[in-house]
Design a protein around this motif. Structure first.
Motif, PDB file in Angstrom:
ATOM      1  N   ALA A  67      -9.432  32.306  39.329  1.00  0.00           N
ATOM      2  CA  ALA A  67      -9.814  31.652  38.364  1.00  0.00           C
ATOM      3  C   ALA A  67      -9.075  31.986  36.981  1.00  0.00           C
ATOM      4  O   ALA A  67      -8.748  31.288  36.324  1.00  0.00           O
ATOM      5  CB  ALA A  67     -11.379  31.700  38.188  1.00  0.00           C
ATOM      6  N   ASN A  68      -8.676  33.063  37.185  1.00  0.00           N
ATOM      7  CA  ASN A  68      -8.038  33.633  35.887  1.00  0.00           C
ATOM      8  C   ASN A  68      -6.470  33.259  35.873  1.00  0.00           C
ATOM      9  O   ASN A  68      -5.522  33.990  35.145  1.00  0.00           O
ATOM     10  CB  ASN A  68      -8.318  35.119  35.576  1.00  0.00           C
ATOM     11  N   GLY A  69      -6.041  32.441  36.823  1.00  0.00           N
ATOM     12  CA  GLY A  69      -4.569  32.120  37.050  1.00  0.00           C
ATOM     13  C   GLY A  69      -4.014  33.222  37.720  1.00  0.00           C
ATOM     14  O   GLY A  69      -2.707  33.111  37.833  1.00  0.00           O
ATOM     15  N   GLY A  70      -4.575  34.307  38.367  1.00  0.00           N
ATOM     16  CA  GLY A  70      -3.931  35.557  38.829  1.00  0.00           C
ATOM     17  C   GLY A  70      -3.299  35.297  40.341  1.00  0.00           C
ATOM     18  O   GLY A  70      -3.107  33.919  40.540  1.00  0.00           O
ATOM     19  N   ALA A  71      -3.527  36.170  41.134  1.00  0.00           N
ATOM     20  CA  ALA A  71      -3.253  36.043  42.689  1.00  0.00           C
ATOM     21  C   ALA A  71      -3.931  35.315  43.310  1.00  0.00           C
ATOM     22  O   ALA A  71      -4.913  34.585  43.052  1.00  0.00           O
ATOM     23  CB  ALA A  71      -3.046  37.391  43.052  1.00  0.00           C
ATOM     24  N   THR A  72      -3.244  34.767  44.561  1.00  0.00           N
ATOM     25  CA  THR A  72      -4.018  33.963  45.562  1.00  0.00           C
ATOM     26  C   THR A  72      -4.810  35.013  46.569  1.00  0.00           C
ATOM     27  O   THR A  72      -3.854  36.056  46.762  1.00  0.00           O
ATOM     28  CB  THR A  72      -2.895  33.281  46.272  1.00  0.00           C
ATOM     29  N   VAL A  73      -6.021  34.786  46.587  1.00  0.00           N
ATOM     30  CA  VAL A  73      -6.611  35.722  47.849  1.00  0.00           C
ATOM     31  C   VAL A  73      -6.852  34.858  48.926  1.00  0.00           C
ATOM     32  O   VAL A  73      -7.228  33.792  48.854  1.00  0.00           O
ATOM     33  CB  VAL A  73      -7.949  36.103  47.121  1.00  0.00           C
ATOM     34  N   SER A  74      -6.508  35.489  50.173  1.00  0.00           N
ATOM     35  CA  SER A  74      -6.786  34.798  51.269  1.00  0.00           C
ATOM     36  C   SER A  74      -7.585  35.658  52.331  1.00  0.00           C
ATOM     37  O   SER A  74      -7.883  36.847  52.069  1.00  0.00           O
ATOM     38  CB  SER A  74      -5.540  34.452  52.080  1.00  0.00           C
ATOM     39  N   SER A  75      -8.321  34.953  53.363  1.00  0.00           N
ATOM     40  CA  SER A  75      -9.196  35.491  54.189  1.00  0.00           C
ATOM     41  C   SER A  75      -8.323  36.894  55.034  1.00  0.00           C
ATOM     42  O   SER A  75      -8.707  37.653  55.303  1.00  0.00           O
ATOM     43  CB  SER A  75      -9.859  34.774  55.040  1.00  0.00           C
ATOM     44  N   ALA A  76      -6.982  36.468  54.982  1.00  0.00           N
ATOM     45  CA  ALA A  76      -6.193  37.577  55.844  1.00  0.00           C
ATOM     46  C   ALA A  76      -6.170  38.838  55.041  1.00  0.00           C
ATOM     47  O   ALA A  76      -6.100  39.939  55.749  1.00  0.00           O
ATOM     48  CB  ALA A  76      -4.803  36.951  56.067  1.00  0.00           C
ATOM     49  N   THR A  77      -6.104  38.754  53.571  1.00  0.00           N
ATOM     50  CA  THR A  77      -5.950  40.076  52.928  1.00  0.00           C
ATOM     51  C   THR A  77      -7.100  40.924  53.137  1.00  0.00           C
ATOM     52  O   THR A  77      -7.189  41.950  52.571  1.00  0.00           O
ATOM     53  CB  THR A  77      -5.856  39.603  51.590  1.00  0.00           C
ATOM     54  N   LEU A  78      -8.206  40.079  53.623  1.00  0.00           N
ATOM     55  CA  LEU A  78      -9.537  40.881  53.522  1.00  0.00           C
ATOM     56  C   LEU A  78      -9.884  41.564  55.034  1.00  0.00           C
ATOM     57  O   LEU A  78     -10.802  42.534  55.116  1.00  0.00           O
ATOM     58  CB  LEU A  78     -11.013  39.910  53.326  1.00  0.00           C
ATOM     59  N   ARG A  79      -8.884  41.271  55.894  1.00  0.00           N
ATOM     60  CA  ARG A  79      -9.105  41.990  57.405  1.00  0.00           C
ATOM     61  C   ARG A  79      -8.972  43.302  56.985  1.00  0.00           C
ATOM     62  O   ARG A  79      -8.143  44.006  56.254  1.00  0.00           O
ATOM     63  CB  ARG A  79      -7.896  41.459  57.870  1.00  0.00           C
ATOM     64  N   GLY A  80      -9.692  44.025  58.014  1.00  0.00           N
ATOM     65  CA  GLY A  80      -9.726  45.570  58.065  1.00  0.00           C
ATOM     66  C   GLY A  80     -10.768  46.046  56.835  1.00  0.00           C
ATOM     67  O   GLY A  80     -10.956  47.241  57.266  1.00  0.00           O
ATOM     68  N   HIS A  81     -11.433  45.009  56.396  1.00  0.00           N
ATOM     69  CA  HIS A  81     -12.650  45.443  55.399  1.00  0.00           C
ATOM     70  C   HIS A  81     -13.787  44.967  55.820  1.00  0.00           C
ATOM     71  O   HIS A  81     -13.894  43.853  56.303  1.00  0.00           O
ATOM     72  CB  HIS A  81     -12.252  45.475  54.055  1.00  0.00           C
ATOM     73  N   TYR A  82     -14.924  45.276  55.608  1.00  0.00           N
ATOM     74  CA  TYR A  82     -16.108  44.667  55.540  1.00  0.00           C
ATOM     75  C   TYR A  82     -16.339  43.728  54.228  1.00  0.00           C
ATOM     76  O   TYR A  82     -15.572  44.431  53.122  1.00  0.00           O
ATOM     77  CB  TYR A  82     -17.420  45.471  55.469  1.00  0.00           C
ATOM     78  N   SER A  83     -16.296  42.546  54.104  1.00  0.00           N
ATOM     79  CA  SER A  83     -16.091  41.501  53.022  1.00  0.00           C
ATOM     80  C   SER A  83     -17.178  40.751  52.959  1.00  0.00           C
ATOM     81  O   SER A  83     -17.779  40.330  53.879  1.00  0.00           O
ATOM     82  CB  SER A  83     -14.646  40.972  53.084  1.00  0.00           C
ATOM     83  N   VAL A  84     -17.562  40.410  51.355  1.00  0.00           N
ATOM     84  CA  VAL A  84     -18.951  39.541  51.149  1.00  0.00           C
ATOM     85  C   VAL A  84     -18.010  38.493  50.403  1.00  0.00           C
ATOM     86  O   VAL A  84     -17.310  38.695  49.540  1.00  0.00           O
ATOM     87  CB  VAL A  84     -19.687  40.471  50.222  1.00  0.00           C
ATOM     88  N   VAL A  85     -18.399  37.237  50.966  1.00  0.00           N
ATOM     89  CA  VAL A  85     -18.132  36.063  50.547  1.00  0.00           C
ATOM     90  C   VAL A  85     -19.015  35.411  49.829  1.00  0.00           C
ATOM     91  O   VAL A  85     -19.928  35.089  50.552  1.00  0.00           O
ATOM     92  CB  VAL A  85     -17.421  35.015  51.435  1.00  0.00           C
ATOM     93  N   TYR A  86     -19.070  35.276  48.463  1.00  0.00           N
ATOM     94  CA  TYR A  86     -20.361  34.723  47.895  1.00  0.00           C
ATOM     95  C   TYR A  86     -19.903  33.392  47.111  1.00  0.00           C
ATOM     96  O   TYR A  86     -19.233  33.364  46.272  1.00  0.00           O
ATOM     97  CB  TYR A  86     -20.578  35.952  46.615  1.00  0.00           C
ATOM     98  N   PHE A  87     -20.627  32.545  47.573  1.00  0.00           N
ATOM     99  CA  PHE A  87     -20.425  31.169  47.051  1.00  0.00           C
ATOM    100  C   PHE A  87     -21.350  30.905  45.732  1.00  0.00           C
ATOM    101  O   PHE A  87     -22.673  31.111  46.208  1.00  0.00           O
ATOM    102  CB  PHE A  87     -20.691  30.039  48.121  1.00  0.00           C
TER     103      PHE A  87
END
Lengths: 216, 186
Positions: A67-87
């Motif tokens: 939202a702050n105009g920064g990087a693109t985050v993809s599901s691929a970059t979360l691989r290898g970690h436990y991750s939480v996707v919060y809508f």
């Protein structure tokens, strides 16, 4: 008619095909009503609970801009970690109220390798960026321009939260507020090997206040 | 058509083969009504334009954030997202079945507006058919019995014994009294 004949006549009446059919039909209708009537008053969205068909399946992929105009985050970059996707949404009172819960969750679990990303629902990027600044949010808040990622995750209200394993499998879904310790407890459970965890708590906001009056 | 039964012919003593003709007529009428209904129900206009196809698929899906509104009608972000996704999938050549299957894989069967034709949902589909057939059977049997009673000649005294055969639970005194009553009345 003598009284002795009465039960026989009653029995004979029962044997009458029309009466029999009427009784059977009456029973069928009564049974149907007994099953269906209790369901009538329920809002369908409250019946969905957290049983997402995605549990145990590969998490739907996404690639969204911060939202702050920064990087693109993809599901691929979360691989290898436990991750939480919060809508969430900045216009959702439940989501705003529980920012402190998420902040404390993030500080505790991020150091243990858990990633957290927020995906805005019906929210312009500018509102999200301002929200992040004001609330002191340091995890990425992503913009989902046409709610296509929300559709892939089968979102019917917010907040909804998915816990995804290192291999990209959906392990848990929480519907409603994550609460003070609930999300952490769920993450702990999936780290210990639990799968298909579904939790429902509190209110879910079905749609934005502005749109609610407009059409649905 | 010229020898259609009149009310006079339905009176006792009318020709005996007439009821079969009228029964056949009724059965044919019911069959025609049900057949036309089923045929009409099965006829779904084939959507010609991609927008119409999208609309038809969206109308079978729930708007996820609404109460009892289809994704085709609702003007919410979620419904718009579903419509856009359907349009994209249609352009990429996916079938209606594939698209609906995809939506179910994301939201569960809850997303379908019509109840599923399996499990409890099957009962919802079959119950009206069963109740209608049952009601028709009740009406048909009642009608047949009424007609039979109307046509049957008044019982004669000589037949009284035969009539009473089915009433063996009555005491002998009752049976004798009934026979005598009937003799007296004729």
């Amino acid at each position: 008619m003598s009284t002795a004949a009465a039960p026989t006549i009653a029995r004979r009446r029962l044997r009458h095909p029309v009466r029999r059919l009427t009784i059977v039909l009456g029973l069928v209708v009564a049974g149907g009503l007994a099953v269906m009537l209790p369901r009538l008053g329920q809002n369908p969205s409250t019946q969905v609970a957290a049983d997402s068909p995605l549990l145990g399946k590969p998490a739907p992929p996404f690639s969204l801009r911060e939202a702050n105009g920064g990087a693109t985050v993809s599901s691929a970059t979360l691989r290898g970690h436990y991750s939480v996707v919060y809508f969430f949404a900045t216009w959702c009172p439940v989501c705003v109220a529980e920012v402190p819960n998420l902040v404390s969750f993030y500080w505790h679990w991020h150091t243990r390798g858990v990633e957290l990303v927020g995906i805005g629902y019906e929210d312009p990027g500018a509102a999200e960026a301002q929200f992040a600044r004001q609330a002191g949010i340091s995890w990425p808040l992503l913009v989902d321009p046409d709610e296509q990622v929300a559709l892939r995750y089968g979102i019917f209200g917010i907040p909804e939260t998915f816990v995804i394993g290192p291999s990209g499998t959906v392990l848990a879904k929480l519907v409603g507020a994550v609460g003070t310790g609930q999300l952490g407890a769920v993450v702990q459970r999936v780290m210990q090997g639990s799968t298909n965890v579904s939790v429902r708590s509190g209110a879910v906001v079905p749609t934005s206040p502005g749109k609610r009056a407009g059409g649905g | 058509m010229a020898d259609q039964p009149t009310h006079h012919e339905l009176r006792p003593g009318a020709t005996k083969d007439r009821p079969y003709a009228s029964k056949a007529l009724w059965v044919a009428l019911f069959a025609a009504v049900i057949g036309v209904g089923l045929w009409q129900g099965a006829q779904r206009p084939a959507p010609s334009t991609p927008a119409a196809r999208m609309e038809q698929i969206a109308s079978q899906l729930r708007c996820p954030v609404c109460i009892d509104e289809s994704a085709a009608q609702a003007n919410t972000a979620a419904a718009r997202a579903i419509r856009a996704d359907i349009a994209t999938r249609l352009r990429s050549g996916q079938s209606e079945r594939q698209i609906i299957g995809y939506m179910v894989s994301r939201y569960g069967r809850w997303i379908l507006l019509s109840p599923p034709s399996s499990g409890l949902g099957l009962a919802v589909w079959l119950a009206p058919i069963g109740v209608t057939l049952g009601a028709l059977a009740v009406v048909a049997i009642a009608w047949a019995r009424a007609v039979r009673r109307f046509r049957a000649p008044a019982p004669r005294a000589a037949d009284a014994d035969v009539d009473l055969k089915g009433e063996q639970d009555l005491s002998l005194a009752d049976r004798v009294r009934r026979v005598e009553e009937e003799r007296a009345s004729t």
